[in-house]
Design a protein around this motif. Structure first.
Motif, PDB file in Angstrom:
ATOM      1  N   LEU E  19      31.722  27.628  76.825  1.00 42.60           N
ATOM      2  CA  LEU E  19      31.863  26.258  77.332  1.00 42.60           C
ATOM      3  C   LEU E  19      31.752  26.224  78.844  1.00 42.60           C
ATOM      4  O   LEU E  19      31.137  25.323  79.424  1.00 42.60           O
ATOM      5  CB  LEU E  19      33.210  25.671  76.897  1.00 42.60           C
ATOM      6  CG  LEU E  19      33.313  25.279  75.433  1.00 42.60           C
ATOM      7  CD1 LEU E  19      34.597  24.538  75.198  1.00 42.60           C
ATOM      8  CD2 LEU E  19      32.131  24.423  75.037  1.00 42.60           C
ATOM      9  N   PHE E  26      24.458  22.590  81.708  1.00 40.20           N
ATOM     10  CA  PHE E  26      24.000  21.309  81.171  1.00 40.20           C
ATOM     11  C   PHE E  26      24.615  20.121  81.888  1.00 40.20           C
ATOM     12  O   PHE E  26      24.827  19.082  81.305  1.00 40.20           O
ATOM     13  CB  PHE E  26      24.330  21.211  79.678  1.00 40.20           C
ATOM     14  CG  PHE E  26      23.720  22.305  78.866  1.00 40.20           C
ATOM     15  CD1 PHE E  26      22.365  22.580  78.981  1.00 40.20           C
ATOM     16  CD2 PHE E  26      24.481  23.047  77.990  1.00 40.20           C
ATOM     17  CE1 PHE E  26      21.791  23.581  78.233  1.00 40.20           C
ATOM     18  CE2 PHE E  26      23.915  24.061  77.247  1.00 40.20           C
ATOM     19  CZ  PHE E  26      22.570  24.333  77.369  1.00 40.20           C
TER      20      PHE E  26
ATOM     21  N   VAL F  83      34.318  23.265  69.505  1.00 39.36           N
ATOM     22  CA  VAL F  83      33.438  23.983  70.425  1.00 39.36           C
ATOM     23  C   VAL F  83      31.977  23.760  70.066  1.00 39.36           C
ATOM     24  O   VAL F  83      31.142  23.460  70.917  1.00 39.36           O
ATOM     25  CB  VAL F  83      33.789  25.490  70.411  1.00 39.36           C
ATOM     26  CG1 VAL F  83      32.706  26.278  71.120  1.00 39.36           C
ATOM     27  CG2 VAL F  83      35.124  25.707  71.083  1.00 39.36           C
ATOM     28  N   ASN F  86      31.032  20.232  70.964  1.00 38.89           N
ATOM     29  CA  ASN F  86      31.005  20.079  72.408  1.00 38.89           C
ATOM     30  C   ASN F  86      29.756  20.722  73.000  1.00 38.89           C
ATOM     31  O   ASN F  86      29.045  20.137  73.826  1.00 38.89           O
ATOM     32  CB  ASN F  86      32.262  20.743  72.972  1.00 38.89           C
ATOM     33  CG  ASN F  86      32.585  20.248  74.345  1.00 38.89           C
ATOM     34  OD1 ASN F  86      31.699  19.792  75.045  1.00 38.89           O
ATOM     35  ND2 ASN F  86      33.839  20.331  74.716  1.00 38.89           N
ATOM     36  N   PHE F  87      29.490  21.903  72.519  1.00 37.69           N
ATOM     37  CA  PHE F  87      28.337  22.633  73.017  1.00 37.69           C
ATOM     38  C   PHE F  87      27.042  21.879  72.701  1.00 37.69           C
ATOM     39  O   PHE F  87      26.199  21.678  73.572  1.00 37.69           O
ATOM     40  CB  PHE F  87      28.321  24.026  72.383  1.00 37.69           C
ATOM     41  CG  PHE F  87      27.266  24.917  72.942  1.00 37.69           C
ATOM     42  CD1 PHE F  87      27.455  25.537  74.164  1.00 37.69           C
ATOM     43  CD2 PHE F  87      26.082  25.131  72.265  1.00 37.69           C
ATOM     44  CE1 PHE F  87      26.478  26.350  74.694  1.00 37.69           C
ATOM     45  CE2 PHE F  87      25.091  25.938  72.786  1.00 37.69           C
ATOM     46  CZ  PHE F  87      25.299  26.555  74.003  1.00 37.69           C
ATOM     47  N   MET F  90      26.612  18.847  74.921  1.00 36.35           N
ATOM     48  CA  MET F  90      26.143  19.141  76.276  1.00 36.35           C
ATOM     49  C   MET F  90      24.675  19.512  76.271  1.00 36.35           C
ATOM     50  O   MET F  90      23.902  19.103  77.132  1.00 36.35           O
ATOM     51  CB  MET F  90      26.973  20.280  76.862  1.00 36.35           C
ATOM     52  CG  MET F  90      28.375  19.849  77.211  1.00 36.35           C
ATOM     53  SD  MET F  90      29.185  21.001  78.304  1.00 36.35           S
ATOM     54  CE  MET F  90      29.970  22.103  77.175  1.00 36.35           C
ATOM     55  N   MET F  91      24.308  20.284  75.242  1.00 39.55           N
ATOM     56  CA  MET F  91      22.932  20.728  75.197  1.00 39.55           C
ATOM     57  C   MET F  91      21.988  19.544  74.975  1.00 39.55           C
ATOM     58  O   MET F  91      20.983  19.394  75.663  1.00 39.55           O
ATOM     59  CB  MET F  91      22.773  21.729  74.063  1.00 39.55           C
ATOM     60  CG  MET F  91      21.599  22.632  74.234  1.00 39.55           C
ATOM     61  SD  MET F  91      21.667  23.926  73.010  1.00 39.55           S
ATOM     62  CE  MET F  91      21.287  23.055  71.534  1.00 39.55           C
ATOM     63  N   ARG F  93      22.497  16.490  75.633  1.00 40.04           N
ATOM     64  CA  ARG F  93      22.464  15.587  76.775  1.00 40.04           C
ATOM     65  C   ARG F  93      21.471  16.083  77.829  1.00 40.04           C
ATOM     66  O   ARG F  93      20.757  15.313  78.446  1.00 40.04           O
ATOM     67  CB  ARG F  93      23.855  15.489  77.386  1.00 40.04           C
ATOM     68  CG  ARG F  93      23.815  14.435  78.437  1.00 40.04           C
ATOM     69  CD  ARG F  93      25.029  14.123  79.177  1.00 40.04           C
ATOM     70  NE  ARG F  93      26.321  14.469  78.644  1.00 40.04           N
ATOM     71  CZ  ARG F  93      27.426  14.031  79.247  1.00 40.04           C
ATOM     72  NH1 ARG F  93      27.325  13.249  80.289  1.00 40.04           N
ATOM     73  NH2 ARG F  93      28.590  14.381  78.808  1.00 40.04           N
ATOM     74  N   LYS F  94      21.467  17.405  77.982  1.00 35.74           N
ATOM     75  CA  LYS F  94      20.582  17.933  79.006  1.00 35.74           C
ATOM     76  C   LYS F  94      19.132  17.943  78.533  1.00 35.74           C
ATOM     77  O   LYS F  94      18.223  17.545  79.257  1.00 35.74           O
ATOM     78  CB  LYS F  94      21.009  19.371  79.343  1.00 35.74           C
ATOM     79  CG  LYS F  94      20.244  19.958  80.506  1.00 35.74           C
ATOM     80  CD  LYS F  94      20.695  19.319  81.788  1.00 35.74           C
ATOM     81  CE  LYS F  94      19.935  19.866  82.984  1.00 35.74           C
ATOM     82  NZ  LYS F  94      20.485  19.307  84.228  1.00 35.74           N
ATOM     83  N   ASN F 101      20.892   9.545  73.747  1.00 36.50           N
ATOM     84  CA  ASN F 101      21.121   8.108  73.707  1.00 36.50           C
ATOM     85  C   ASN F 101      21.419   7.653  72.292  1.00 36.50           C
ATOM     86  O   ASN F 101      22.222   6.756  72.076  1.00 36.50           O
ATOM     87  CB  ASN F 101      19.889   7.365  74.227  1.00 36.50           C
ATOM     88  CG  ASN F 101      20.194   6.683  75.532  1.00 36.50           C
ATOM     89  OD1 ASN F 101      21.359   6.614  75.906  1.00 36.50           O
ATOM     90  ND2 ASN F 101      19.179   6.184  76.180  1.00 36.50           N
ATOM     91  N   THR F 111      34.331  14.618  66.465  1.00 36.14           N
ATOM     92  CA  THR F 111      35.135  15.836  66.392  1.00 36.14           C
ATOM     93  C   THR F 111      36.518  15.533  65.849  1.00 36.14           C
ATOM     94  O   THR F 111      37.066  16.262  65.047  1.00 36.14           O
ATOM     95  CB  THR F 111      35.313  16.425  67.800  1.00 36.14           C
ATOM     96  OG1 THR F 111      34.179  16.094  68.548  1.00 36.14           O
ATOM     97  CG2 THR F 111      35.512  17.891  67.720  1.00 36.14           C
TER      98      THR F 111
END
Ligand SMILES: Cc1cc2nc3c(=O)[nH]c(=O)nc-3n(C[C@H](O)[C@H](O)[C@H](O)COP(=O)(O)O)c2cc1C
Ligand SMILES: Cc1cc2nc3c(=O)[nH]c(=O)nc-3n(C[C@H](O)[C@H](O)[C@H](O)COP(=O)(O)O)c2cc1C
Ligand SMILES: Cc1cc2nc3c(=O)[nH]c(=O)nc-3n(C[C@H](O)[C@H](O)[C@H](O)COP(=O)(O)O)c2cc1C
Ligand SMILES: Cc1cc2nc3c(=O)[nH]c(=O)nc-3n(C[C@H](O)[C@H](O)[C@H](O)CO)c2cc1C
Ligand code: SF4
Ligand code: SF4
Ligand code: SF4
Ligand code: SF4
Ligand code: FES
Lengths: 354, 233, 245, 586, 196, 193
Positions: E19, E26, F83, F86-87, F90-91, F93-94, F101, F111
């Protein structure tokens, strides 16, 4: 000079909701008469109790909600709700059964949503299913038709049974009652046996379900003639029933009943003509109605064949009610000028080139 | 963040911002476990304890966790508390443990708990956090128990039946029959009954609130001398 | 990317590790403290169910610990096995705890009640597919005489309010089997009244009682047929029972 | 004359839905068109066509003569307005409009002198064949010709859109599908040649090769009269471009797209023009007035208006000067009958109810319909929609009015889009068939205008945001500049002055940093101060006693604003985004 | 027990690294939701919502701190759009705010104006023209009707007048119906954005 | 193969997570005001539920079971799921702002939703194999998505209804859900899985 204003159009109203509902009420008459003849006075008590309770419940709710009685009580839709519910109930039902069902149908399924036109689910079917899952015992009190069964009870005997739960001394309840054909079929399937025999029993037993269905068809024809219903839903639903049951029957005729049996047993014809066609809770586009009806037919056969409940029509109707907004959305008729394959395209193209 | 008043916190948890009736959170256990009063009571207590402990712990450790690991750590804390409760219940209230089944571990995902940890405990001191956990848990529990009682009475016709599961042998005769068996309405015990029962409770609360605000408006209107339109319900 | 801040990563991990370790530590500690009680409870539940169907019997062992794999389970309509029996049909040693629970609820094991090592009764499962909706699983206690000590529904999905009256907590109907045996009533009367038998059905629900009566009868026949395996190998089984200790 | 029907032409295509209505065309359609006497005062709203309001070219007190230009077209889409008679301009002021909302708008009020002198007509072009399409269009524009079929769209503009792709077929709309109305019918009966001549002018202007005339089969006399005129032209001039198509009487057969569909089978989707399909559609009255404008040089100052309904004594068609008050027209038709309680402009299906009869006749007024309660049943109270789908079965645009209604009612306008709200032609058929008597069209109008308004608001908001950002930037920049300047000054100028300047600056920046939030500029400060004051004032306004000392209080409150070093705002507009008002209902 | 703790610590370190790295790899800036919300506000910048301008209000909503029914100039339609975007129930304008029925516009009485420029400073959209000691005027098309200029004026020469939007801006009213629309009825229970 | 199909039918219709098993109700009620958001939520849930069924199976079968730490499953599952989600968030989003969106705003919501943990725990309870677990998760999420979208479309239709004031908003939505559940009772007994 000043004038009060009102919005256009300024033409006479051609029809009204109560006209429509009256047509349906008349259409229910032949089926009800035949049902009383075949299944005894209990049916009549059911109708009276359910209709009365439904009407009172509607009045009470309108009063609680501080809504005017006028259009809502006179549009007669609530009478249909009660009546249709009553026709689904067993002929040896105790008095409170139609009452509870009708009150639940009107209060929860109709008035909580704002009354006529706003309900998402068919109120009568909600009432019926609620009774079915809550009072399975009372809901299986089907008396055998005409010969020797419930229909042989006299008016007073029937009234005593309905209201007081008392039977004539010599008759036991078990003597009067009989599993419905659908139930018999189920039992045969679970206990092994000849399906063919049951299918025949629909035609035997005085061919009673045939007569009943013919009476309902007559009512349906009247509604169709008066423009109260369109052909799409009944036709599609019956097609769904025939196709799905034919399919299963083709796969394993020993385990699944044939199409004609499915068509004539239980509430398919009645449901197709009177219940699935409830405009409020049905789809409103032409194609949507085909999908809606077909879905009901398919689901009804599936539930009958695989589920816990002997007749799936009511569940199928509720389940398709659920899908109505989506069906409507995806079956919009092509708007003027947007019909696929319409000549306009080619014209546009030639214009684009020039 | 400034410290709130305890009375306000209590009012919030129990009525104004009731987790079950207003925030409509924690619905799964609320609906699944409310078929009898005793089940509801059991889960209510478990939830309340979890809320109090997790709020307390989160409030104690709030200065030690960095923002990017805040959520995992809180979830971890809650999960540990719940697992401990689960083990204890398994050991000491076994039959209740069996009836509540999967919904005990699922307290972890009861949104109320993480919401309070994030929204309240991570910004307030220990005492306030524990109190908040208590009133929120109580607010949730009261609704859970009310729904349980409602469904049990309508569906089974009894109240507090099987109390011994929770309270031991002393409670063997606590259960009372409210309605004769013939008058029970089994729908109440089934999924539709759970939804409709909760709908009734929320509607009941809304009706009271609306009535109050109508009164308040009427009172205000009377003071300023304006006529007030009566709102038809 | 403005360069990796390894320090942050490390701190993150350490915080997570500390809290995670602490949390799990507490849990593990609790688990240690409660493990015995939990195992006792589990057994008590099983035992409770078994004792219900062995009510009239006199025994002094713990039947819950005296499980055995049923011989010829097909005769009782039992489904696929959840545990592989050892070649001689003896219960493997490791079947205890949750695995035993599973085997029990799958209806694969029976239990023996003994008085001073002598088998006095067995509790065996039976399944019928003739229920109104889905299978009905029963546990039946039968003594060496072939007399029923008790019948209980372990699992059923009959219509609530109708077929589910076969459950002991709904009506006393199922208690009516106690004391019956294959000859009492005579074989042809092992049926519901509607079919000319001796057992009551419920109003509006004949199917479920009919299924149960049929299943109980089948179980009795089974017991009759497998008497040696069920009661005879008492000594052998008791030896195993001791090994378990 | 309902018995007699013309034979419906072969090979028509029809359209979905529609409605059979009681026609009520008699007796007006049997009586010749009459003129009505001059009245004292004419009111000419500047905005009686689609597009931008016209701009007055006369002033109060000016003397004008009949046909004289009073207001010139403002924009490309706009139309001129001409004097209906001679007289004096009394005023240019807001007057009540014939409008469903009873609105008022700027109007030219003309006091007639009774002499009715004509001004010099525009140059007559009897041989318009020499004129180019552009010239003909500018003539139509000069003469204020707009569509008389109801939409009052400037005809010149319509022709202009036709030109790029060329037009093959001109369709003359003589369907007149609404009940009661018979002005086109009378026109076709009485002046068939004017219509045909007008059509010839248009055919020339757009170089089209044929002209279809669509007429409903309930107007056999109009059909006969036109046919006779066509035959005559064919015989005299070899004119072979005309063809009459008799269409079945189904409301709204006269809707442009419905008519085209009936005649040709082509469906014109929304957002497309007829001209994209090499077609053009004009009302027969528009054709006739175009002829007068081009060949005689006469502007559009009068039109035929049907006055009908049980609420007037003598239903008939009248030739009415634009601007005549409706009351006078009714008077000319014998006045109201007792019990009249509704006055409509337009037919019963699409027309709207007038609030009063003092409003003037405008170019769009094809019918004045006075009704008594006995002429229609009392409007039943609307009931909820029962989704019976009668409306969608009758909708000529193949819409689902029940769904549109639902979402309009819930104000879920994006769903309205999904269900093609803007394809609705507001014909009123759905409302008429609805057994629940829901005023569906009204919901659709509401939704449409609401959506337009939201779009306008959105554009405005976007504009305001840019202005606000610009404002903040400017203040920021000025502050920076001022500080720089102050710093310079501080070095050069005397201590005393320096001190003073410092105070001002310091005071400001202190305040700015006080709140500690981001982008707290001087601008932010002053706006916030204003906000605080506005709040205070609002609080006071609720308490009248306090409001008294508001005047004394405010100057002090205002004193802490920065020094008035702000440069004149006049510099700003260069950067100001161009005014881009959204087009309204067009 | 030690096994359990060991496992936990091991996993925690693994996840922490995962994380922690991911958070840096990211990372993205900005909150597009604020822009979307801001789009839906009328940009009158009047502050009646209790925030200094529309964007701060949008930010507060995005954070779940502010309710969606606080902007009087936006009125019902803005609330509706906000509720759509955030997928929360529609609710009528907050009780303690006044509904604005008509759009207004500032007009400066040019006779009285003393040219003090105080209004110019107050106007958030630079809708007032004029220089010091000269008469000022409001550019009609620019004025948002926020009333911020009214109070600063020392001689009280600014009036708010209803805007005449012309015939084309006419909005057909919703038909009066015997059945009120439920969503316009009394407020549904408060749902904060956080639980949307 | 039939078994797999039966798992799907069971999780989608017969034992629908929302209407029968009472899991995932908060998002069911919270994210169903509009069809579009419901569609977004459905996609995200399908993704997460399937993923978490797999992840938790792996955790349980490969880690906890061999170590005899079955009692830690709640903790481990929730952490692993958090996790993983969350991971992915983030991925996504990038790497794909577009996908983010559509799904992004829903991912964190999911979650902390019973359905996700419920799937994991139920898989353990039923002793499902790897494929069964994945299918179970997938089926459950399809069932969830189906009723969520149906429900949101129904709720949109409710917007114009004249619902009694006390029932406006959440209560009538709950009543609707109840009647949906009533309809789904018709599927009862179809599959005995
Ligand atoms: C919805 C429904 C559920 C039923 N459930 C059961 C049941 O669970 N057990 C049962 O024996 N009969 C049940 N029945 C009744 C059987 O179908 C059949 O009618 C009955 O067993 C015949 O018994 P009788 O001859 O006593 O009427 C049910 C019937 C219906 C309509
Ligand atoms: C529902 C409806 C009905 C109409 N009926 C007629 C009609 O009967 N006669 C007519 O000339 N125009 C009618 N129109 C207007 C035509 O669509 C079209 O605007 C007109 O024929 C164009 O000619 P103009 O520009 O000369 O007015 C109708 C429009 C609508 C929407
Ligand atoms: C009752 C109703 C149901 C809808 N169902 C869906 C749906 O299931 N899936 C979908 O993509 N759009 C659905 N829509 C369409 C949405 O309004 C919207 O057009 C669409 O979700 C936008 O997504 P897209 O651009 O990816 O198609 C539905 C609309 C309504 C009114
Ligand atoms: C053709 C037709 C069929 C109807 N069928 C039903 C029905 O099955 N159940 C019912 O409750 N009402 C029925 N109604 C009455 C009415 O539409 C219904 O009560 C509405 O759902 C109430 O909003 C029917 C009405 C018509 C016109
Ligand atoms: S005609 Fe009226 S009641 Fe029928 S569907 Fe259309 S709007 Fe609804
Ligand atoms: S008014 Fe609009 S929706 Fe109604 S019938 Fe006409 S075109 Fe269709
Ligand atoms: S009330 Fe509305 S217009 Fe005024 S500042 Fe706030 S958001 Fe902007
Ligand atoms: S002129 Fe006044 S009312 Fe208009 S925007 Fe500027 S400050 Fe606001
Ligand atoms: S409690 Fe199940 S999702 Fe919230």
């Amino acid at each position: 000079m000043k004038f009060p204003v009102q919005t256009s159009p300024h033409v006479e109203a051609t029809s009204s909701v109560s006209d429509l509902m009256t047509t349906v009420l008349w259409a229910l008459v032949p089926g009800t008469v035949v049902a009383v003849w075949l299944l005894g006075w209990g049916v009549l008590f059911n109708v009276m109790l359910a209709v009365g309770a439904a009407w009172l419940a509607e009045a009470l709710m309108l009063w609680l909600r501080a809504r005017p009685f006028r259009p809502a009580l006179t549009d007669r839709s609530v009478l249909i709700t009660g009546w249709i519910l009553a026709l689904c109930l067993p002929n040896l039902a105790p008095w409170w059964l139609p009452v509870v069902g009708a009150v639940f149908a009107v209060v929860v399924a109709k008035q909580l949503y704002g009354g006529i036109g706003y309900n998402l689910f068919n109120p009568a079917m909600v009432g019926y299913v609620v009774l079915l899952v809550s009072f399975p015992e009372a809901m299986t009190r089907w008396g055998a038709p005409i010969d020797g069964g419930a229909a042989s009870l006299s008016l007073t005997q029937a009234a005593q049974w309905t209201f007081l739960g008392v039977l004539p001394a010599a008759t036991g309840f078990d003597a009067l009652s009989q599993a419905t054909p659908l139930d018999q079929w189920r039992m045969l399937v679970t206990h092994g046996g000849e399906i063919r025999g049951v299918a025949a029993s629909v035609w035997q037993g005085g061919g009673w379900s045939l007569w009943l269905n013919l009476a309902f068809l007559a009512g349906g024809a009247w509604m169709f003639y008066r423009g109260a219903i369109r052909w799409h839903i009944p036709v599609a639903m019956i097609a769904g029933v025939l196709l799905m049951s034919g399919l299963l029957w083709g796969i394993d005729p020993a385990r699944f009943a044939g199409p004609m049996f499915h068509l004539l047993a239980g509430g398919v014809i009645f449901g197709a003509l009177f219940v699935a066609t409830d405009p409020v809770s049905a789809s409103t586009t032409p194609r949507g109605r085909l999908v809606f009806g077909f879905g009901i037919g398919v689901l009804a056969v599936l539930i009958r064949s695989f589920g816990n409940y002997p007749d799936g029509v009511a569940f199928a109707i509720l389940l398709m009610n659920l899908a109505v907004p989506l069906i409507d959305y995806y079956t919009q008729p092509p708007v003027f000028g947007r019909k696929p394959g319409h000549a306009t395209e080619s014209v546009t193209q030639s214009r684009g080139e020039s | 963040m400034s410290d709130p008043r305890l009375s306000e916190l209590a009012l919030d948890g129990l009525w104004k911002n009731n987790p079950a009736l207003v925030q409509v959170l924690g619905l799964c256990p609320l609906l699944a476990i409310s078929n009898t009063t005793v089940n509801a009571l059991g889960l209510a207590i478990a939830t309340l304890v979890t809320l109090v402990v997790s709020n307390g712990v989160v409030s104690l450790i709030r200065d030690w966790v960095r923002s990017e690991v805040r959520l995992p750590v809180y979830v971890m804390v809650i999960a540990s508390v719940v697992t401990i409760i689960e083990l204890v219940m398994n050991a000491h209230f076994h039959s209740l443990y069996n009836t509540l089944g999967i919904f005990i571990p699922l307290i972890v995902t009861n949104c109320i708990i993480i919401a309070r940890a994030e929204g309240f405990a991570s910004r307030h001191g220990f005492g306030f956090s524990v109190f908040d956990g208590f009133v929120m848990g109580a607010g949730f529990g009261v609704v859970l128990i009310a729904l349980g009682a409602l469904r049990e009475v309508i569906g089974f016709g009894t109240l507090l039946a099987d109390a011994e599961q929770l309270f031991g042998p002393v409670a063997l005769d606590w259960g009372i029959r409210v309605l004769p068996e013939q008058m029970t309405f089994m729908l109440a015990l089934m999924p539709p009954g759970a939804f409709i029962g909760l709908a009734l409770l929320v509607a009941f609360k809304q009706a009271i609130d609306q009535r109050q605000s109508r009164r308040a408006r009427a009172a205000r209107g009377a003071r300023s001398g304006e006529p007030t339109a009566e709102v038809a319900g | 990317m403005k360069g990796l801040e390894l320090r942050r990563v490390v701190i993150t991990s350490v915080i997570l590790a500390v809290f995670f370790g602490l949390g799990v530590g507490f849990v593990a500690y609790t688990q240690q403290k409660t493990a015995d009680q939990i195992e006792l409870n589990r057994q008590a539940v099983l035992l409770g169910q078994i004792m219900e169907v062995l009510s009239g019997e006199d025994y002094n062992n713990n039947p819950a610990e005296d499980a055995f794999i049923l011989p010829n389970p097909e005769a009782l309509n039992l489904g696929a096995p959840v545990i592989e029996p050892a070649p001689d049909g003896v219960l493997p040693d490791r079947v205890a705890g949750e695995a035993l629970d599973r085997a029990f609820s799958a209806g694969q094991v029976g239990f023996r009640a003994r008085h001073d090592g002598e088998v006095t009764a067995v509790a065996i499962p039976v399944v019928t597919h003739r229920g109104y909706s889905g299978d009905i699983r029963l546990l039946i206690g039968v003594d060496t005489e072939g007399e029923i000590q008790g019948v209980r529904v372990i699992q059923q999905r009959e219509t609530p309010g109708l077929g589910d009256k076969i459950k002991a907590d709904k009506t006393d109907w199922i208690l009516g089997f106690s004391g019956r045996s294959l000859g009492d009533p005579p074989a042809e009367s092992w049926a519901v009244r509607k079919d000319g038998g001796r057992f009551d059905q419920f109003t509006g629900a004949t199917v479920s009682p009919r299924a149960v009566v049929g299943a109980v009868k089948e179980a009795l026949i089974y017991v009759e047929r497998h008497r040696p395996e069920l009661f005879g190998r008492a000594a052998e089984a008791s030896r195993e029972g001791e090994e378990h200790e | 004359m309902p018995e007699a029907r013309a034979t419906v032409s072969e090979g028509l295509h029809g359209f979905h839905g529609g409605l059979l209505l009681d026609e009520h065309k008699a007796p007006a359609c049997d009586r010749p068109v009459c003129d009505i006497p001059l009245v004292e005062e004419y009111v000419l709203p500047l905005h009686m066509h689609i597009g931008a309001p016209a701009i007055p070219v006369v002033a109060e007190g000016d003397r004008v003569r009949r046909g004289q230009l009073l207001a010139r077209p403002d924009d490309f889409i706009s139309a001129g307005i001409h004097a209906p008679t001679s007289g004096v301009i009394l005023a240019i002021e807001p007057r009540a409009l014939p409008h469903p909302g009873g609105l008022s708008a700027q109007s030219i009020v003309l006091k007639a002198d009774g002499r009715d002198e004509a001004c010099e007509p525009l140059d007559p072009w009897p041989d318009y064949h020499d004129k180019s399409p552009v010239e003909i269009r500018s003539r139509l524009r000069e003469a204020g010709i707009v569509g008389l079929g109801g939409a009052v769209f400037p005809t010149a503009v319509k022709l202009a859109t036709a030109n790029p792709g060329g037009v093959e077929t001109l369709v003359l709309n003589g369907a007149e599908c609404e009940p009661y109305i018979s002005c086109d019918d009378r026109l076709m009966q009485e002046e068939p040649l004017a219509i045909l001549r007008g059509a010839q002018v248009i055919l020339h202007a757009v170089s089209a090769s044929r002209c279809l005339i669509g007429i409903e089969d309930n107007k056999p006399r109009a059909v006969a009269a036109l046919q006779e005129a066509i035959d005559r032209l064919a015989a005299e001039e070899g004119e072979a471009r005309f063809e009459i198509k008799v269409v079945p009487t189904i409301y709204p057969a006269g809707g442009e797209k419905q008519l085209i569909r009936t005649l040709t089978g082509i469906e014109i989707p929304r957002g497309r023009h007829l001209t994209d399909y090499q077609m053009l559609c004009l009302n027969v009255g528009t054709a006739a007035s175009s002829w007068r404008a081009v060949v005689d040089g006469r502007a559009l100052t009068e039109r035929i208006v049907t006055v009908a309904g049980g609420g007037v004594h003598a239903s008939q068609n009248l030739r009415v000067r634009i601007g005549t008050p409706v009351a006078k027209v009714i008077e000319a038709a014998g006045g109201y009958t007792p019990g009249v309680d509704r006055l409509l402009m337009g037919g019963p299906m699409m027309g709207f109810a007038l609030h009063e009869d003092e409003v003037p006749v405008v170019k769009a007024t094809n019918c004045l319909l006075a009704l008594r309660p006995v002429d229609r049943e009392p409007p039943p109270t609307p009931q909820p929609c029962i989704r019976c789908s009668r409306c969608s079965e009758a909708c000529p645009a193949d819409l689902l009015p029940q769904q549109l209604y639902w979402y309009a009612r819930a104000q879920q306008f994006d769903r309205s889009h999904d269900y093609h709200l803007f394809d609705c032609i507001e014909c009123g058929v759905c409302s008429a068939v609805c057994p629940s008597h829901i005023p569906l069209v009204q919901y659709f109008r509401h939704a449409k205008t609401e959506i337009w308004s939201q779009e306008r608001e959105k554009v405005k908001a976007e504009h305001a945001r840019r202005r606000f950002e610009f404002h903040n930037e400017r203040i920021e920049r000025q502050k920076a500049e001022r500080e720089a300047a102050l710093a310079k000054k501080r070095a050069a100028i005397q201590a005393a002055q320096e001190k003073k300047a410092k105070q001002a600056a310091a005071g400001e920046s202190e305040a700015a940093s006080a709140d500690g939030e981001k982008e707290k500029s001087a601008a932010g400060m002053s706006i916030e101060a204003a906000r605080a004051r506005a709040k205070a004032r609002k609080a006071q306004a609720q308490d009248p006693a306090k409001a008294q000392d508001r005047r004394q209080a405010s100057p002090e409150l205002g004193d802490d604003a920065g020094p008035s070093g702000t440069p004149p705002e006049g510099d700003a507009p260069d950067d100001r985004p161009q005014d881009d008002r959204p087009g309204g209902a067009s | 027990m030690w096994m359990a703790i060991l496992l936990a610590v091991g996993l925690a370190i693994l996840f922490g690294i995962l994380l922690g790295l991911a958070a840096q790899f990211f990372r993205v800036e900005g909150n597009p939701l604020v822009d979307q919300l801001d789009e839906l506000l009328p940009q009158t910048q009047c502050g009646q919502c209790g925030y200094p301008g529309c964007r701060p209000y949008a930010e507060a909503m995005a954070k779940g701190e502010a309710d969606i029914n606080r902007c009087p100039p936006g009125g019902e339609s803005a609330i509706r759009n906000l509720s759509d975007l955030l997928d929360v129930e529609f609710k009528p304008l907050d009780d303690d705010l006044e509904v604005q029925e008509v759009k207004k516009l500032a007009i400066i009485d040019e006779e009285v104006c003393i040219g003090c420029t105080k209004c110019i400073q107050a106007c958030p959209v630079d809708a007032i023209l004029g220089a010091a000691k000269q008469m000022h005027t409001v550019i009609e098309d620019e004025c948002t009707g926020c009333e911020l200029c009214v109070e600063p004026c020392p001689v009280d020469c600014i009036d708010m007048v209803p805007v005449d939007e012309g015939v084309e801006a006419y909005r057909f009213p919703m038909p009066e119906s015997a059945h009120p629309v439920a969503t316009r009825g009394p407020a549904s229970p408060k749902g904060t954005l956080a639980n949307a | 193969m039939t078994e797999y199909i039966l798992i799907l039918i069971s999780t989608i219709l017969v034992n629908n997570f929302v209407l029968v098993k009472f899991l995932g109700l908060c998002p069911f009620l919270g994210v169903s005001n509009k069809v579009e958001t419901a569609v977004g939520m459905s996609l995200a849930t399908t993704f997460v539920l399937t993923l978490s069924a797999i992840a938790s199976y792996v955790t349980h079968a490969w880690l906890l079971e061999p170590l005899g730490l079955g009692y830690l499953r709640t903790i481990m599952f929730i952490v692993v799921i958090a996790v993983v989600v969350n991971f992915t968030e983030m991925m996504v989003r990038k790497t794909s702002p577009l996908l983010h969106n559509v799904l992004g705003i829903y991912l964190p919501l999911i979650t902390t939703n019973c359905a996700v943990l419920g799937v994991a725990l139920l898989n353990v309870q039923e002793a499902n194999s790897f494929v069964e677990s994945a299918l179970y998760g997938f089926g459950a999420s399809v069932g969830f998505s189906m009723v969520l979208i149906l429900f949101s479309a129904l709720r949109e239709r409710l917007a114009a209804a004249d619902v009694p004031a006390a029932f406006a908003g959440v209560p009538i939505a709950l009543v609707t859900a109840g009647l949906m559940a009533l309809g789904f009772m018709g599927f009862a007994g179809m599959v005995s899985v």
